[in-house]
Design a protein around this motif. Structure first.
Motif, PDB file in Angstrom:
ATOM      1  N   PHE A  69       0.823  -1.208   0.000  1.00 39.01           N
ATOM      2  CA  PHE A  69       0.000   0.000   0.000  1.00 39.01           C
ATOM      3  C   PHE A  69       0.854   1.253   0.000  1.00 39.01           C
ATOM      4  CE2 PHE A  69      -2.513  -3.212   2.413  1.00 39.01           C
ATOM      5  CZ  PHE A  69      -3.466  -3.430   1.423  1.00 39.01           C
ATOM      6  N   MET A  78      -5.276   6.410  -1.159  1.00 41.23           N
ATOM      7  CA  MET A  78      -4.471   5.198  -1.003  1.00 41.23           C
ATOM      8  C   MET A  78      -4.469   4.405  -2.315  1.00 41.23           C
ATOM      9  SD  MET A  78      -4.685   2.197   1.861  1.00 41.23           S
ATOM     10  CE  MET A  78      -4.109   3.230   3.181  1.00 41.23           C
ATOM     11  N   ASP A  79      -3.282   3.963  -2.676  1.00 40.51           N
ATOM     12  CA  ASP A  79      -3.151   3.098  -3.845  1.00 40.51           C
ATOM     13  C   ASP A  79      -2.433   1.824  -3.421  1.00 40.51           C
ATOM     14  OD1 ASP A  79      -0.543   4.117  -3.593  1.00 40.51           O
ATOM     15  OD2 ASP A  79      -0.348   4.641  -5.695  1.00 40.51           O
ATOM     16  N   ALA A  80      -2.378   0.874  -4.328  1.00 38.23           N
ATOM     17  CA  ALA A  80      -1.762  -0.416  -4.011  1.00 38.23           C
ATOM     18  C   ALA A  80      -0.955  -0.884  -5.207  1.00 38.23           C
ATOM     19  CB  ALA A  80      -2.826  -1.447  -3.651  1.00 38.23           C
ATOM     20  N   LEU A 108     -10.339  -4.552  -3.135  1.00 41.20           N
ATOM     21  CA  LEU A 108      -9.490  -3.436  -2.710  1.00 41.20           C
ATOM     22  C   LEU A 108     -10.240  -2.107  -2.831  1.00 41.20           C
ATOM     23  CD1 LEU A 108      -6.101  -4.559  -4.287  1.00 41.20           C
ATOM     24  CD2 LEU A 108      -6.721  -4.574  -1.859  1.00 41.20           C
ATOM     25  N   ILE A 113      -9.157   1.628  -1.692  1.00 42.15           N
ATOM     26  CA  ILE A 113      -8.007   1.784  -2.596  1.00 42.15           C
ATOM     27  C   ILE A 113      -8.485   2.481  -3.874  1.00 42.15           C
ATOM     28  CG2 ILE A 113      -6.214   0.559  -3.910  1.00 42.15           C
ATOM     29  CD1 ILE A 113      -5.851   0.433  -0.855  1.00 42.15           C
ATOM     30  N   LEU A 116      -4.736   0.495  -8.503  1.00 43.31           N
ATOM     31  CA  LEU A 116      -3.899  -0.684  -8.330  1.00 43.31           C
ATOM     32  C   LEU A 116      -2.903  -0.716  -9.472  1.00 43.31           C
ATOM     33  CD1 LEU A 116      -3.296  -3.321  -6.803  1.00 43.31           C
ATOM     34  CD2 LEU A 116      -5.005  -4.447  -8.246  1.00 43.31           C
TER      35      LEU A 116
END
Length: 149
Positions: A69, A78-80, A108, A113, A116
């Motif tokens: 993350f 927030m990104d992943a 996610l 999230i 991705l």
């Protein structure tokens, strides 16, 4: 065959590190058992920086996916990153990775999230097609660059 995902826990450490070792051997990544365990264990203990999902049956997983993350101003939160995804060679090309890469982003997104990401070998057209079918797109203006510290 199902690509059911189960969040790996501390008691899965041996199972996960065996899969990671197989993946690293296949791709030529050098890492000692101690380094591998030190990299995986915190993810299983619940650090907020990432997690590991086992794919398939709990007793005999078909593979794993590591998600890390981060935070992105560009993507609005927030990104992943798919740090690693591995399916055992004997069961590849059965749609398992595609199923994982289609369903995991939905879960996610429900968790907040916003984006991705993943990295793919520029010469691996088979993997690129898989990722494109799962909705990933290259960013022509950008290239991932790294600096080992």
């Amino acid at each position: 065959m199902t690509a059911a995902l189960r969040l790996a826990r501390p008691e899965d450490l041996d199972r996960v590190t065996a899969l990671v070792e197989a993946f690293h051997a296949e791709t030529g990544l050098a890492q000692t058992d101690e380094e591998r365990r030190a990299a995986v264990a915190p993810l299983l203990d619940g650090i907020p920086h990432g997690c590991v999902y086992l794919i398939g049956p709990a007793r005999a997983p078909l593979g794993y996916v590591v998600i890390t993350f981060g935070w992105s101003v560009e993507f609005g939160g927030m990104d992943a990153f798919v740090d690693e995804i591995y399916i055992r060679p004997a069961i590849r090309r059965r749609g398992i990775a595609g199923e994982v890469l289609t369903e995991l982003p939905k879960a996610l997104a429900r968790g907040g999230i916003k984006a991705l990401h993943l990295e793919v070998d520029g010469d691996d057209t088979s993997a690129q097609r898989l990722y494109q079918r799962a909705g990933f797109q290259g960013r022509d203006r950008y290239m991932l660059m790294s600096r080992k510290l």
